[in-house]
Design a protein around this motif. Structure first.
Motif, PDB file in Angstrom:
ATOM      1  N   SER A 208      -1.106  34.217 -20.290  1.00 32.84           N
ATOM      2  CA  SER A 208      -2.558  33.993 -20.211  1.00 32.84           C
ATOM      3  C   SER A 208      -3.213  33.944 -21.589  1.00 32.84           C
ATOM      4  CB  SER A 208      -3.216  35.072 -19.345  1.00 32.84           C
ATOM      5  OG  SER A 208      -3.000  36.355 -19.907  1.00 32.84           O
ATOM      6  N   ASP A 209      -2.570  34.530 -22.588  1.00 28.77           N
ATOM      7  CA  ASP A 209      -3.114  34.497 -23.951  1.00 28.77           C
ATOM      8  C   ASP A 209      -3.141  33.075 -24.508  1.00 28.77           C
ATOM      9  OD1 ASP A 209      -3.418  37.303 -24.035  1.00 28.77           O
ATOM     10  OD2 ASP A 209      -1.365  37.565 -24.790  1.00 28.77           O
ATOM     11  N   ILE A 210      -2.228  32.234 -24.080  1.00 22.46           N
ATOM     12  CA  ILE A 210      -2.180  30.861 -24.596  1.00 22.46           C
ATOM     13  C   ILE A 210      -3.506  30.168 -24.301  1.00 22.46           C
ATOM     14  CG2 ILE A 210      -1.064  28.594 -24.428  1.00 22.46           C
ATOM     15  CD1 ILE A 210       1.563  30.167 -23.770  1.00 22.46           C
ATOM     16  N   GLU A 211      -3.904  30.183 -23.040  1.00 22.17           N
ATOM     17  CA  GLU A 211      -5.166  29.531 -22.658  1.00 22.17           C
ATOM     18  C   GLU A 211      -6.358  30.222 -23.297  1.00 22.17           C
ATOM     19  OE1 GLU A 211      -7.851  28.872 -18.677  1.00 22.17           O
ATOM     20  OE2 GLU A 211      -5.684  28.582 -18.500  1.00 22.17           O
ATOM     21  N   GLU A 212      -6.367  31.542 -23.253  1.00 15.76           N
ATOM     22  CA  GLU A 212      -7.498  32.301 -23.797  1.00 15.76           C
ATOM     23  C   GLU A 212      -7.729  31.994 -25.271  1.00 15.76           C
ATOM     24  OE1 GLU A 212      -8.215  36.890 -24.943  1.00 15.76           O
ATOM     25  OE2 GLU A 212      -7.572  36.543 -22.879  1.00 15.76           O
ATOM     26  N   VAL A 213      -6.684  32.037 -26.061  1.00 14.37           N
ATOM     27  CA  VAL A 213      -6.812  31.789 -27.501  1.00 14.37           C
ATOM     28  C   VAL A 213      -7.157  30.328 -27.764  1.00 14.37           C
ATOM     29  CG1 VAL A 213      -5.572  31.766 -29.711  1.00 14.37           C
ATOM     30  CG2 VAL A 213      -5.295  33.709 -28.145  1.00 14.37           C
ATOM     31  N   ALA A 214      -6.441  29.420 -27.111  1.00 13.27           N
ATOM     32  CA  ALA A 214      -6.664  27.990 -27.357  1.00 13.27           C
ATOM     33  C   ALA A 214      -8.093  27.586 -27.029  1.00 13.27           C
ATOM     34  CB  ALA A 214      -5.671  27.155 -26.559  1.00 13.27           C
ATOM     35  N   LEU A 215      -8.601  28.010 -25.884  1.00 13.09           N
ATOM     36  CA  LEU A 215      -9.936  27.572 -25.471  1.00 13.09           C
ATOM     37  C   LEU A 215     -11.071  28.286 -26.195  1.00 13.09           C
ATOM     38  CD1 LEU A 215      -9.471  26.987 -21.648  1.00 13.09           C
ATOM     39  CD2 LEU A 215      -9.466  25.305 -23.524  1.00 13.09           C
ATOM     40  N   ALA A 216     -10.760  29.347 -26.926  1.00 17.52           N
ATOM     41  CA  ALA A 216     -11.776  30.027 -27.729  1.00 17.52           C
ATOM     42  C   ALA A 216     -12.045  29.291 -29.037  1.00 17.52           C
ATOM     43  CB  ALA A 216     -11.341  31.465 -28.016  1.00 17.52           C
ATOM     44  N   LEU A 217     -11.223  28.310 -29.359  1.00 22.53           N
ATOM     45  CA  LEU A 217     -11.364  27.579 -30.613  1.00 22.53           C
ATOM     46  C   LEU A 217     -12.351  26.418 -30.441  1.00 22.53           C
ATOM     47  CD1 LEU A 217      -7.591  27.653 -31.467  1.00 22.53           C
ATOM     48  CD2 LEU A 217      -9.416  28.870 -32.700  1.00 22.53           C
ATOM     49  N   PRO A 218     -13.131  26.124 -31.485  1.00 18.90           N
ATOM     50  CA  PRO A 218     -14.127  25.059 -31.389  1.00 18.90           C
ATOM     51  C   PRO A 218     -13.528  23.708 -30.972  1.00 18.90           C
ATOM     52  CG  PRO A 218     -14.468  26.329 -33.376  1.00 18.90           C
ATOM     53  CD  PRO A 218     -13.168  26.790 -32.784  1.00 18.90           C
ATOM     54  N   ARG A 219     -14.222  23.067 -30.059  1.00 17.72           N
ATOM     55  CA  ARG A 219     -13.897  21.725 -29.561  1.00 17.72           C
ATOM     56  C   ARG A 219     -12.561  21.635 -28.828  1.00 17.72           C
ATOM     57  NH1 ARG A 219     -16.440  17.515 -33.948  1.00 17.72           N
ATOM     58  NH2 ARG A 219     -18.427  18.594 -34.139  1.00 17.72           N
ATOM     59  N   ALA A 220     -11.955  22.759 -28.520  1.00 17.21           N
ATOM     60  CA  ALA A 220     -10.683  22.755 -27.789  1.00 17.21           C
ATOM     61  C   ALA A 220     -10.958  22.580 -26.298  1.00 17.21           C
ATOM     62  CB  ALA A 220      -9.916  24.042 -28.035  1.00 17.21           C
ATOM     63  N   VAL A 221     -10.139  21.763 -25.672  1.00 20.28           N
ATOM     64  CA  VAL A 221     -10.228  21.544 -24.228  1.00 20.28           C
ATOM     65  C   VAL A 221      -8.832  21.562 -23.642  1.00 20.28           C
ATOM     66  CG1 VAL A 221     -12.362  20.189 -24.345  1.00 20.28           C
ATOM     67  CG2 VAL A 221     -10.144  19.030 -24.449  1.00 20.28           C
ATOM     68  N   MET A 222      -8.775  21.893 -22.348  1.00 21.21           N
ATOM     69  CA  MET A 222      -7.509  21.828 -21.630  1.00 21.21           C
ATOM     70  C   MET A 222      -7.524  20.543 -20.808  1.00 21.21           C
ATOM     71  SD  MET A 222      -5.654  24.520 -19.019  1.00 21.21           S
ATOM     72  CE  MET A 222      -7.001  24.551 -17.880  1.00 21.21           C
ATOM     73  N   VAL A 223      -6.427  19.803 -20.885  1.00 23.92           N
ATOM     74  CA  VAL A 223      -6.273  18.572 -20.113  1.00 23.92           C
ATOM     75  C   VAL A 223      -4.895  18.589 -19.465  1.00 23.92           C
ATOM     76  CG1 VAL A 223      -7.791  17.249 -21.651  1.00 23.92           C
ATOM     77  CG2 VAL A 223      -5.334  17.255 -22.070  1.00 23.92           C
ATOM     78  N   ALA A 224      -4.691  17.694 -18.532  1.00 27.63           N
ATOM     79  CA  ALA A 224      -3.362  17.551 -17.935  1.00 27.63           C
ATOM     80  C   ALA A 224      -2.471  16.845 -18.951  1.00 27.63           C
ATOM     81  CB  ALA A 224      -3.445  16.760 -16.644  1.00 27.63           C
ATOM     82  N   GLY A 225      -1.359  17.462 -19.262  1.00 28.46           N
ATOM     83  CA  GLY A 225      -0.408  16.893 -20.213  1.00 28.46           C
ATOM     84  C   GLY A 225       0.830  16.407 -19.492  1.00 28.46           C
TER      85      GLY A 225
ATOM     86  N   GLU B 129       0.448  37.639 -33.157  1.00 31.73           N
ATOM     87  CA  GLU B 129       1.383  36.633 -33.693  1.00 31.73           C
ATOM     88  C   GLU B 129       1.240  35.310 -32.944  1.00 31.73           C
ATOM     89  OE1 GLU B 129       5.081  39.450 -35.203  1.00 31.73           O
ATOM     90  OE2 GLU B 129       4.879  39.020 -33.054  1.00 31.73           O
ATOM     91  N   LEU B 130       1.130  35.391 -31.619  1.00 31.22           N
ATOM     92  CA  LEU B 130       0.925  34.178 -30.831  1.00 31.22           C
ATOM     93  C   LEU B 130      -0.382  33.508 -31.221  1.00 31.22           C
ATOM     94  CD1 LEU B 130       1.674  32.238 -28.509  1.00 31.22           C
ATOM     95  CD2 LEU B 130       0.455  33.813 -26.980  1.00 31.22           C
ATOM     96  N   ALA B 131      -1.438  34.296 -31.343  1.00 35.26           N
ATOM     97  CA  ALA B 131      -2.744  33.746 -31.722  1.00 35.26           C
ATOM     98  C   ALA B 131      -2.664  33.041 -33.072  1.00 35.26           C
ATOM     99  CB  ALA B 131      -3.800  34.852 -31.747  1.00 35.26           C
ATOM    100  N   GLU B 132      -1.934  33.598 -34.017  1.00 35.43           N
ATOM    101  CA  GLU B 132      -1.802  32.977 -35.334  1.00 35.43           C
ATOM    102  C   GLU B 132      -1.138  31.599 -35.234  1.00 35.43           C
ATOM    103  OE1 GLU B 132       0.400  33.764 -39.626  1.00 35.43           O
ATOM    104  OE2 GLU B 132       0.112  35.457 -38.268  1.00 35.43           O
ATOM    105  N   VAL B 133      -0.112  31.482 -34.408  1.00 38.72           N
ATOM    106  CA  VAL B 133       0.571  30.192 -34.237  1.00 38.72           C
ATOM    107  C   VAL B 133      -0.360  29.183 -33.562  1.00 38.72           C
ATOM    108  CG1 VAL B 133       2.511  29.031 -33.100  1.00 38.72           C
ATOM    109  CG2 VAL B 133       2.867  31.231 -34.229  1.00 38.72           C
ATOM    110  N   ILE B 134      -1.114  29.635 -32.564  1.00 34.03           N
ATOM    111  CA  ILE B 134      -2.045  28.729 -31.879  1.00 34.03           C
ATOM    112  C   ILE B 134      -3.161  28.283 -32.819  1.00 34.03           C
ATOM    113  CG2 ILE B 134      -3.741  28.551 -30.011  1.00 34.03           C
ATOM    114  CD1 ILE B 134      -1.882  30.442 -28.380  1.00 34.03           C
TER     115      ILE B 134
END
Length: 138
Positions: A10-27, A110-115
């Motif tokens: 769940s940290d992947i989505e949380e960290v990624a979507l907290a970043l400016p202009r980041a969106v989740m799409v179907a990949g 560490e995960l957040a840093e990579v994201i």
């Protein structure tokens, strides 16, 4: 002070979507993919013949792809003692792979840093600069 919390999926989505202009799409295969201004920075990957379990020979079904700034960063992550790896399919591509089964080998930080590094490598420099200034000043 306690031990750092292990990373969770769940940290992947949380960290990624907290970043400016980041969106989740179907990949790939409809799996979650995170983009900034239309550019991929992290996402789940469908099973491929180039990533198989060493013991069973089965295709890995739990792979996440992270963009990295450059080949040097890629090598540091892949050759380090962490859980990151690559496959021949990604030769020459600034990305690393991680199995969700090994996510707990990383702390949340560490995960957040990579994201965040993945996002920085794909976001517009003005967006990154504004975000970094807000963090410094805030």
């Amino acid at each position: 002070m306690g031990r750092p919390r292990k990373a969770r999926e769940s940290d992947i989505e949380e960290v990624a979507l907290a970043l400016p202009r980041a969106v989740m799409v179907a990949g790939w295969g409809g799996l979650p993919s995170y983009r900034v201004s239309g550019r991929f920075f992290v996402g789940y990957r469908t099973p491929r013949p180039d990533a198989v379990d060493a013991e069973s020979g089965e295709r890995l079904t739990d792979v996440v792809v992270f963009r990295v700034p450059d080949e040097g960063d890629k090598l540091a992550l892949v050759q380090g003692d962490g859980p990151f790896f690559t496959t021949p399919h990604f030769d020459g591509h600034a990305s690393v792979l991680l199995r969700l089964a090994h996510l707990g080998r990383l702390s949340r930080d560490e995960l957040a840093e990579v994201i965040v590094d993945a996002w920085r490598s794909q976001a517009a420099p003005t967006v990154v600069g504004r975000w970094e200034a807000e963090r410094r000043d805030g």
